[in-house]
Design a protein around this motif. Structure first.
Motif, PDB file in Angstrom:
ATOM      1  N   LEU A 127       9.256   2.588  -9.547  1.00 44.94           N
ATOM      2  CA  LEU A 127       9.107   3.291  -8.273  1.00 44.94           C
ATOM      3  C   LEU A 127       7.996   4.343  -8.309  1.00 44.94           C
ATOM      4  CD1 LEU A 127      12.705   3.773  -6.822  1.00 44.94           C
ATOM      5  CD2 LEU A 127      10.796   2.564  -5.779  1.00 44.94           C
ATOM      6  N   PRO A 128       7.951   5.228  -9.340  1.00 42.34           N
ATOM      7  CA  PRO A 128       6.832   6.178  -9.396  1.00 42.34           C
ATOM      8  C   PRO A 128       5.470   5.482  -9.479  1.00 42.34           C
ATOM      9  CG  PRO A 128       8.594   6.910 -10.829  1.00 42.34           C
ATOM     10  CD  PRO A 128       8.961   5.529 -10.365  1.00 42.34           C
ATOM     11  N   TYR A 129       5.407   4.337 -10.187  1.00 44.57           N
ATOM     12  CA  TYR A 129       4.137   3.616 -10.262  1.00 44.57           C
ATOM     13  C   TYR A 129       3.702   3.120  -8.883  1.00 44.57           C
ATOM     14  CZ  TYR A 129       0.651   0.092 -11.368  1.00 44.57           C
ATOM     15  OH  TYR A 129      -0.503  -0.652 -11.397  1.00 44.57           O
ATOM     16  N   MET A 130       4.670   2.743  -8.031  1.00 46.90           N
ATOM     17  CA  MET A 130       4.329   2.217  -6.713  1.00 46.90           C
ATOM     18  C   MET A 130       3.614   3.241  -5.849  1.00 46.90           C
ATOM     19  SD  MET A 130       4.953  -0.892  -6.615  1.00 46.90           S
ATOM     20  CE  MET A 130       4.490  -0.979  -4.885  1.00 46.90           C
ATOM     21  N   ARG A 131       3.723   4.522  -6.184  1.00 50.04           N
ATOM     22  CA  ARG A 131       3.018   5.537  -5.395  1.00 50.04           C
ATOM     23  C   ARG A 131       1.504   5.440  -5.574  1.00 50.04           C
ATOM     24  NH1 ARG A 131       1.460  10.998  -5.002  1.00 50.04           N
ATOM     25  NH2 ARG A 131       2.008  11.845  -2.960  1.00 50.04           N
ATOM     26  N   LYS A 132       1.059   4.748  -6.622  1.00 45.23           N
ATOM     27  CA  LYS A 132      -0.374   4.573  -6.824  1.00 45.23           C
ATOM     28  C   LYS A 132      -0.970   3.588  -5.825  1.00 45.23           C
ATOM     29  CE  LYS A 132      -0.333   5.580 -11.801  1.00 45.23           C
ATOM     30  NZ  LYS A 132      -0.710   5.086 -13.144  1.00 45.23           N
ATOM     31  N   LEU A 133      -0.119   2.751  -5.230  1.00 48.73           N
ATOM     32  CA  LEU A 133      -0.592   1.746  -4.283  1.00 48.73           C
ATOM     33  C   LEU A 133      -0.395   2.232  -2.851  1.00 48.73           C
ATOM     34  CD1 LEU A 133       0.871  -1.439  -5.998  1.00 48.73           C
ATOM     35  CD2 LEU A 133      -1.460  -0.548  -6.179  1.00 48.73           C
ATOM     36  N   GLN A 134      -0.979   1.501  -1.941  1.00 44.97           N
ATOM     37  CA  GLN A 134      -0.849   1.831  -0.525  1.00 44.97           C
ATOM     38  C   GLN A 134       0.627   1.785  -0.112  1.00 44.97           C
ATOM     39  OE1 GLN A 134      -3.230   2.914   1.328  1.00 44.97           O
ATOM     40  NE2 GLN A 134      -5.034   2.421   0.104  1.00 44.97           N
ATOM     41  N   PRO A 135       1.023   2.600   0.875  1.00 45.09           N
ATOM     42  CA  PRO A 135       2.445   2.705   1.238  1.00 45.09           C
ATOM     43  C   PRO A 135       3.093   1.384   1.628  1.00 45.09           C
ATOM     44  CG  PRO A 135       1.186   4.487   2.247  1.00 45.09           C
ATOM     45  CD  PRO A 135       0.190   3.564   1.628  1.00 45.09           C
ATOM     46  N   GLU A 136       2.336   0.469   2.247  1.00 48.06           N
ATOM     47  CA  GLU A 136       2.955  -0.771   2.723  1.00 48.06           C
ATOM     48  C   GLU A 136       3.478  -1.652   1.591  1.00 48.06           C
ATOM     49  OE1 GLU A 136      -1.601  -1.381   2.969  1.00 48.06           O
ATOM     50  OE2 GLU A 136      -0.132   0.181   3.412  1.00 48.06           O
ATOM     51  N   SER A 380      13.542   5.601   0.126  1.00 45.78           N
ATOM     52  CA  SER A 380      12.446   5.524  -0.843  1.00 45.78           C
ATOM     53  C   SER A 380      11.104   5.778  -0.172  1.00 45.78           C
ATOM     54  CB  SER A 380      12.449   4.146  -1.523  1.00 45.78           C
ATOM     55  OG  SER A 380      13.648   3.941  -2.226  1.00 45.78           O
ATOM     56  N   LYS A 381      10.934   5.306   1.066  1.00 41.92           N
ATOM     57  CA  LYS A 381       9.696   5.576   1.793  1.00 41.92           C
ATOM     58  C   LYS A 381       9.551   7.072   2.071  1.00 41.92           C
ATOM     59  CE  LYS A 381       8.871   1.196   4.219  1.00 41.92           C
ATOM     60  NZ  LYS A 381       7.417   1.123   3.985  1.00 41.92           N
ATOM     61  N   ILE A 382      10.658   7.722   2.434  1.00 44.05           N
ATOM     62  CA  ILE A 382      10.613   9.165   2.672  1.00 44.05           C
ATOM     63  C   ILE A 382      10.215   9.900   1.403  1.00 44.05           C
ATOM     64  CG2 ILE A 382      12.033  11.191   3.198  1.00 44.05           C
ATOM     65  CD1 ILE A 382      13.697   9.389   5.051  1.00 44.05           C
ATOM     66  N   LEU A 383      10.826   9.526   0.290  1.00 40.82           N
ATOM     67  CA  LEU A 383      10.565  10.228  -0.965  1.00 40.82           C
ATOM     68  C   LEU A 383       9.181   9.909  -1.514  1.00 40.82           C
ATOM     69  CD1 LEU A 383      14.059   9.857  -2.701  1.00 40.82           C
ATOM     70  CD2 LEU A 383      13.086  11.875  -1.600  1.00 40.82           C
ATOM     71  N   ARG A 384       8.642   8.747  -1.167  1.00 42.28           N
ATOM     72  CA  ARG A 384       7.291   8.420  -1.633  1.00 42.28           C
ATOM     73  C   ARG A 384       6.280   9.436  -1.136  1.00 42.28           C
ATOM     74  NH1 ARG A 384       2.540   6.839  -0.314  1.00 42.28           N
ATOM     75  NH2 ARG A 384       1.354   5.439  -1.711  1.00 42.28           N
ATOM     76  N   ASP A 385       6.469   9.887   0.107  1.00 46.68           N
ATOM     77  CA  ASP A 385       5.526  10.827   0.695  1.00 46.68           C
ATOM     78  C   ASP A 385       5.679  12.238   0.146  1.00 46.68           C
ATOM     79  OD1 ASP A 385       4.549   8.779   2.229  1.00 46.68           O
ATOM     80  OD2 ASP A 385       5.762   9.268   3.992  1.00 46.68           O
TER      81      ASP A 385
END
Length: 431
Positions: A127-136, A380-385
């Protein structure tokens, strides 16, 4: 190339839990050949909780040694470890040793611990790695995570795991229908080789995702996405008024949320995972089997399908309203309550002789999984931001909720015997 990146992200999501989910659906073929018998699932449940030492260690390292841990290195290591453990299981899962004068599946337990360590640790690394990519791409990752349960389940269905024929048999002086499990189309050995190849494919997809030039172009721009609390003046306005400017660190986890909002977000996340990953899976057979083998398999398959479908809905119809998340959580909890009630009343739940009973239990499982899958994706989308550390804590809360749910159900199912199994062939409850 966007579609190709989505496929790679989806494969990464599949690698999050495909190993443990795969072993779990294979248990009907493993249990008759293991010395522990049907006590084996309880042993594996305990091992999964012990494997939470992995996410605990990663979370502590992020907290006390920020920036020192290489997520790329950790992800490569755990995917490689998962591939190797699945490969070794294919050859050694039946190996037993004497412990306390009795044979035990020591090789299976040790290798399963490493598989559980891989999958549990994925929650605080992928999940933390996914923050490196675009939100979609976050929605695509959750679709893959949902498929990590569906794919091995479909392969197991093709293998013939748990397929039952009801045949006439004698029970003492009486006769009646008895469940006869058909022979599998291919072996447990072959199934574990399939899991090993899936883990290897996930590792290859992650390497491409991390090093492929086209994939690197899909990286999210490194900029501070933190926002000021509602009602507060922005920094330029404060400067214009001559007031002090307080700069918030970029990526601060909760810079846009009050304490109440944070508590609601993490509370819903922990509750959703306690139910979906811990409490309800432990009683799925008790809630469904009294209605027959068809109802059981439909609930298991369609519920597994509901997860990625709900994530697809979240991809096209996102809604981050906490009020909506709360309403969906309440609705999901009501379906969970119905499922739990049917499990407690097993083997004689209501509507046993009616097709309506089968429809209700299957529909309850599908809606329960679908609603909470959507909630988990939106949280998860909320926390990504909110920043990198928020996603680390997101993974930690996921594991904590799952652990609490599983540990709460373990004594009720395995120690006190609160739940009684239904017969997939005999649906009559007399007296």
């Amino acid at each position: 190339m966007g579609l190709g990146i989505h496929i790679l992200v989806c494969l990464l999501g599949i690698g999050s839990w495909v190993a443990v989910n795969g072993l779990w659906v294979e248990l009907p073929l493993m249990v008759p050949r293991a010395p522990e018998g049907w006590f084996l699932p309880s042993c594996l449940t305990v091992i999964i909780q012990l494997a939470n030492v992995g996410p605990l260690l990663v979370t502590l390292l992020h907290r006390f040694l920020p920036g020192r841990l290489s997520e790329v290195g950790v992800i490569c290591a755990i995917l490689g470890l998962g591939s190797l453990a699945c490969l070794l299981l294919a050859f050694f899962w039946e190996t037993t040793t004497l412990v306390g004068g009795a044979p035990h599946s020591t090789a299976l337990f040790v290798l399963f611990f490493f598989l559980a360590l891989v999958d549990c640790t994925s929650s605080v690394t992928f999940l933390p790695y996914m923050r490196k990519l675009q939100p979609e791409y976050l929605s695509t990752y959750f679709v893959g995570e949902g498929l990590s349960g569906l794919l091995p389940g479909l392969v197991a269905l093709g293998q013939g795991v748990g397929a039952v024929h009801c045949v006439n048999g004698s029970l003492g002086n009486a006769t009646g229908l008895q469940a006869e499990y058909q022979e599998a189309r291919f072996s447990v050995h072959t199934f574990f080789l399939f899991l090993s190849s899936m883990m290897g494919l996930c590792l290859a997809s992650f390497l491409l995702l991390n090093y492929l030039p086209a994939a690197r172009k899909e990286r999210a721009k490194e900029k501070c996405q933190a926002q000021l609390q509602p009602g507060h003046l922005s920094e330029p306005h404060r400067a214009a008024e001559g007031g002090p400017v307080t700069r918030r660190p970029c990526g601060s986890a909760f810079c846009a949320s009050g304490c109440f909002q944070v508590a609601c977000i993490f509370g819903m996340l922990a509750w959703a995972n306690a139910l979906t990953n811990g409490a309800l899976p432990a009683v799925q057979s008790y809630s469904c089997l009294p209605y027959g083998n068809v109802a059981y398999h439909l609930s298991a398959t369609l519920a597994a399908l509901a997860n990625p479908l709900a994530c697809c809905v979240g991809m096209f119809l996102p809604n981050r309203s906490l009020v909506l998340m709360g309403a969906l959580s309440v609705a999901g909890s009501l379906f969970a309550s119905y499922i739990m009630a049917m499990a407690v009343l097993s083997p004689c739940p209501p509507l046993l002789q009616s097709s309506l009973g089968s429809v209700l239990i299957v529909l309850s499982w599908v809606l329960f999984v679908g609603l909470f899958s959507y909630v988990k994706l939106m949280i998860s989308k909320i926390l990504r931001d909110k920043g990198h550390s928020s996603l680390v804590w997101c993974g930690a809360v996921v594991q904590l909720g799952s652990m609490v749910g599983a540990l709460a159900m373990f004594p009720l199912v395995s120690v006190y015997g609160l739940f009684l199994s239904g017969d997939p062939c005999e649906a009559d409850c007399l007296g």
